[in-house]
Design a protein around this motif. Structure first.
Motif, PDB file in Angstrom:
ATOM      1  N   VAL A  44       0.820  -1.208   0.000  1.00  0.00           N
ATOM      2  CA  VAL A  44       0.000   0.000   0.000  1.00  0.00           C
ATOM      3  C   VAL A  44       0.856   1.261   0.000  1.00  0.00           C
ATOM      4  N   ASN A  45       2.058   1.161   0.573  1.00  0.00           N
ATOM      5  CA  ASN A  45       2.903   2.356   0.643  1.00  0.00           C
ATOM      6  C   ASN A  45       3.448   2.764  -0.728  1.00  0.00           C
ATOM      7  N   LEU A  46       3.505   1.812  -1.656  1.00  0.00           N
ATOM      8  CA  LEU A  46       3.961   2.134  -3.006  1.00  0.00           C
ATOM      9  C   LEU A  46       2.811   2.169  -4.004  1.00  0.00           C
ATOM     10  N   ALA A  47       1.772   1.385  -3.755  1.00  0.00           N
ATOM     11  CA  ALA A  47       0.630   1.378  -4.662  1.00  0.00           C
ATOM     12  C   ALA A  47      -0.167   2.668  -4.560  1.00  0.00           C
ATOM     13  N   ALA A  48      -0.339   3.169  -3.318  1.00  0.00           N
ATOM     14  CA  ALA A  48      -1.171   4.352  -3.104  1.00  0.00           C
ATOM     15  C   ALA A  48      -0.376   5.576  -2.671  1.00  0.00           C
ATOM     16  N   ALA A  49       0.917   5.410  -2.405  1.00  0.00           N
ATOM     17  CA  ALA A  49       1.748   6.548  -1.993  1.00  0.00           C
ATOM     18  C   ALA A  49       3.100   6.453  -2.718  1.00  0.00           C
ATOM     19  N   GLU A  50       4.144   7.010  -2.131  1.00  0.00           N
ATOM     20  CA  GLU A  50       5.434   7.103  -2.818  1.00  0.00           C
ATOM     21  C   GLU A  50       6.513   6.220  -2.218  1.00  0.00           C
ATOM     22  N   GLY A  51       6.124   5.329  -1.312  1.00  0.00           N
ATOM     23  CA  GLY A  51       7.127   4.462  -0.713  1.00  0.00           C
ATOM     24  C   GLY A  51       7.867   5.163   0.416  1.00  0.00           C
ATOM     25  N   HIS A  52       8.963   4.573   0.827  1.00  0.00           N
ATOM     26  CA  HIS A  52       9.711   5.077   1.977  1.00  0.00           C
ATOM     27  C   HIS A  52      10.295   6.465   1.721  1.00  0.00           C
ATOM     28  N   PRO A  53      10.387   7.266   2.762  1.00  0.00           N
ATOM     29  CA  PRO A  53      11.085   8.541   2.638  1.00  0.00           C
ATOM     30  C   PRO A  53      12.533   8.330   2.203  1.00  0.00           C
ATOM     31  N   SER A  54      13.044   9.279   1.455  1.00  0.00           N
ATOM     32  CA  SER A  54      14.387   9.150   0.884  1.00  0.00           C
ATOM     33  C   SER A  54      15.460   8.982   1.955  1.00  0.00           C
ATOM     34  N   ALA A  55      15.259   9.606   3.110  1.00  0.00           N
ATOM     35  CA  ALA A  55      16.292   9.585   4.147  1.00  0.00           C
ATOM     36  C   ALA A  55      16.590   8.181   4.651  1.00  0.00           C
ATOM     37  N   VAL A  56      15.579   7.295   4.715  1.00  0.00           N
ATOM     38  CA  VAL A  56      15.852   5.930   5.161  1.00  0.00           C
ATOM     39  C   VAL A  56      16.356   5.069   4.001  1.00  0.00           C
ATOM     40  N   MET A  57      15.844   5.329   2.786  1.00  0.00           N
ATOM     41  CA  MET A  57      16.345   4.574   1.634  1.00  0.00           C
ATOM     42  C   MET A  57      17.809   4.909   1.360  1.00  0.00           C
ATOM     43  N   ASP A  58      18.258   6.051   1.823  1.00  0.00           N
ATOM     44  CA  ASP A  58      19.660   6.438   1.699  1.00  0.00           C
ATOM     45  C   ASP A  58      20.566   5.349   2.258  1.00  0.00           C
ATOM     46  N   MET A  59      20.214   4.855   3.450  1.00  0.00           N
ATOM     47  CA  MET A  59      21.041   3.823   4.077  1.00  0.00           C
ATOM     48  C   MET A  59      20.861   2.467   3.400  1.00  0.00           C
ATOM     49  N   SER A  60      19.629   2.128   3.048  1.00  0.00           N
ATOM     50  CA  SER A  60      19.375   0.849   2.385  1.00  0.00           C
ATOM     51  C   SER A  60      20.144   0.751   1.078  1.00  0.00           C
ATOM     52  N   PHE A  61      20.076   1.810   0.287  1.00  0.00           N
ATOM     53  CA  PHE A  61      20.711   1.768  -1.028  1.00  0.00           C
ATOM     54  C   PHE A  61      22.220   1.997  -0.953  1.00  0.00           C
ATOM     55  N   ALA A  62      22.684   2.635   0.115  1.00  0.00           N
ATOM     56  CA  ALA A  62      24.132   2.668   0.353  1.00  0.00           C
ATOM     57  C   ALA A  62      24.633   1.248   0.585  1.00  0.00           C
ATOM     58  N   ASN A  63      23.852   0.456   1.332  1.00  0.00           N
ATOM     59  CA  ASN A  63      24.193  -0.959   1.534  1.00  0.00           C
ATOM     60  C   ASN A  63      24.214  -1.710   0.200  1.00  0.00           C
ATOM     61  N   GLN A  64      23.231  -1.446  -0.653  1.00  0.00           N
ATOM     62  CA  GLN A  64      23.189  -2.115  -1.959  1.00  0.00           C
ATOM     63  C   GLN A  64      24.446  -1.808  -2.771  1.00  0.00           C
ATOM     64  N   ALA A  65      24.813  -0.542  -2.828  1.00  0.00           N
ATOM     65  CA  ALA A  65      25.967  -0.135  -3.631  1.00  0.00           C
ATOM     66  C   ALA A  65      27.260  -0.758  -3.110  1.00  0.00           C
ATOM     67  N   LEU A  66      27.459  -0.691  -1.797  1.00  0.00           N
ATOM     68  CA  LEU A  66      28.697  -1.239  -1.228  1.00  0.00           C
ATOM     69  C   LEU A  66      28.694  -2.763  -1.240  1.00  0.00           C
ATOM     70  N   ALA A  67      27.518  -3.385  -1.145  1.00  0.00           N
ATOM     71  CA  ALA A  67      27.439  -4.844  -1.232  1.00  0.00           C
ATOM     72  C   ALA A  67      27.801  -5.319  -2.634  1.00  0.00           C
ATOM     73  N   ALA A  68      27.384  -4.570  -3.653  1.00  0.00           N
ATOM     74  CA  ALA A  68      27.758  -4.928  -5.029  1.00  0.00           C
ATOM     75  C   ALA A  68      29.271  -4.865  -5.208  1.00  0.00           C
ATOM     76  N   LYS A  69      29.871  -3.834  -4.656  1.00  0.00           N
ATOM     77  CA  LYS A  69      31.334  -3.702  -4.713  1.00  0.00           C
ATOM     78  C   LYS A  69      32.008  -4.865  -3.970  1.00  0.00           C
ATOM     79  N   TYR A  70      31.464  -5.220  -2.801  1.00  0.00           N
ATOM     80  CA  TYR A  70      32.017  -6.314  -2.001  1.00  0.00           C
ATOM     81  C   TYR A  70      31.948  -7.640  -2.761  1.00  0.00           C
TER      82      TYR A  70
END
Length: 423
Positions: free
Chosen positions: A344-370
């Motif tokens: 519902v957070n993505l179907a009817a709204a815009e998903g997570h606030p950018s500030a928390v996705m900042d950390m999630s996607f930082a993990n994604q980027a560094l995990a790809a490098k790892y």
């Protein structure tokens, strides 16, 4: 199955300028990813690596894609949910960043999987998944591509559960890092991100007052804790349902009422599932719900709600508002399902606030490098994010927030490392 891959498949390239502005707005709240992107631009750790990403196509994901491309990666993106795509973002990535995107909000199931196959046609060296659909499709339908894959990352709880089941069965053919399990992911993204964005989705879809309502939260993992916390903060009376006695006990100690779903179904006004499991709200629950009950899911897949059973029960279905399917039962009761039972957070709204996705996607980027640096020594199983990456992301986030913390003195380090000193 193979496909003839088009260079992209998005709704409307004319939306690109609007998408670009929103991507840049989100970037302002993503300082950790910005620092990683700047480092990637200098060092090019992903030079020539093909990455196929199956993620929610949002402004935050766009900034991750830009960071990976800055690091030299050859990136392709498809949607991880048919209703989570932001069409303007998809267009902007194609037009301004020349990143192939295969995602259209509201795409049917056939198109959804055609887009996944288009991403796999890229012959990825690294997979980046949110829910494991990309990885499971790769293993089941495109095993000839496994030889190219060095490893993958997984964003969400549901995907990690599926991957661990694959590993247990000996079916997983490459190592995967469970980004979801990083402390800087589930502590913040799952709790604060899901909590805020889920209530945002419910409110946008319905415009109901939350204060005074009885909100039933199914599941008290990190996502459930966040939803319960935010619902209570809006003035709701919160009930938690659980199958895990430890989590149920924690919910009780946190001040919530805990009961079986069948009991909660009789008194709840708003129901939100966040478990990752099947038919958490089932036919017998719908049968006892109050007239006007609102039912939403914020777990990864819509299977948490037994919508086929509700379809069978209903004598009529209508849509009084966008993102609200109203099922009329034989006795006249109305049950309102939000966002077709999808997140519902993505179907009817815009998903997570950018500030928390900042950390999630930082993990994604560094995990790809790892993965690129260590894949040769990794086994075909699910790994947690290395602690040094987790801590570095937390440090960068604090730095960006202007928060300073203490450091251990040499004396304190010696004391903690010693078993000889006591009282």
């Amino acid at each position: 199955m193979s496909t003839e891959t088009k260079p992209y498949d998005v709704k409307d390239l004319g939306l690109a300028e609007q998408g670009r502005k929103r991507i840049e707005w989100a970037a302002q709240e993503m300082p950790v990813l910005k620092q990683i992107m700047e480092d990637f631009e200098r060092t090019k750790p992903l030079q020539g690596v093909r990455i196929s990403a199956c993620l929610h196509v949002t402004t935050e994901t766009a900034n991750l894609m830009r960071a990976l491309a800055a690091g030299g990666a050859d990136v392709v993106l498809c949607a991880s949910n048919p209703l989570s795509t932001q069409d303007d973002v998809a267009a902007a990535l194609v037009v301004y960043d020349e990143i192939p995107v295969y995602a259209i909000k509201g795409e049917d199931n056939e198109t959804y999987y055609r887009h996944i196959h288009a991403a796999l046609d890229h012959k990825p060296n690294i997979t980046m998944d949110d829910g494991c659909d990309l990885v499971s499709t790769l293993h089941k339908d495109r095993p000839e591509l496994l030889e190219y894959v060095k490893g993958g990352t997984e964003e969400t709880t549901t995907g990690v559960i599926r991957l661990r089941a694959m590993a247990k069965d000996g079916a997983l053919k490459f190592p995967v890092i469970a980004v979801n399990d990083a402390m800087t992911k589930h502590f913040f993204d799952n709790r604060y991100g899901t909590g805020q964005s889920t209530m945002d989705g419910v409110i946008r879809a319905t415009n109901v007052l939350i204060a005074g309502k009885t909100v039933v939260v199914a599941g008290y993992g990190w996502c459930g804790k966040g939803v319960a916390m935010r619902a209570r903060g809006l003035g709701a009376n919160v009930i938690v349902t659980e199958v895990d006695p430890l989590k149920a006990l924690e919910a009780v100690m946190d001040g919530y009422r805990v009961m079986p779903m069948l009991e909660a179904a009789k008194v709840g006004d708003i129901f939100i599932t966040v478990t990752g499991d099947l038919h958490v709200i089932d036919r017998h629950h719908f049968e006892v719900m109050k007239d006007g009950a609102i039912v939403a899911n914020s777990g990864h897949f819509n299977v948490e709600l037994n919508i086929p059973a509700l379809e069978e029960m209903a004598v009529e279905k209508r849509q009084p508002r966008q993102f609200v399917d109203q099922y009329i039962l034989p006795d006249g009761r109305r049950i309102n399902v939000l966002g077709e039972g999808r997140l519902v957070n993505l179907a009817a709204a815009e998903g997570h606030p950018s500030a928390v996705m900042d950390m999630s996607f930082a993990n994604q980027a560094l995990a790809a490098k790892y993965i690129l640096e260590h894949y040769a020594e990794l086994e075909n199983k699910v790994y947690t994010v290395p602690e040094e990456i987790d801590r570095e992301i937390a440090r960068l986030k604090l730095q960006a927030m202007g928060v300073q913390i203490d450091e251990l003195t040499e004396e304190q380090k010696r004391y903690l490392a010693s078993w000889q000193e006591g009282t």
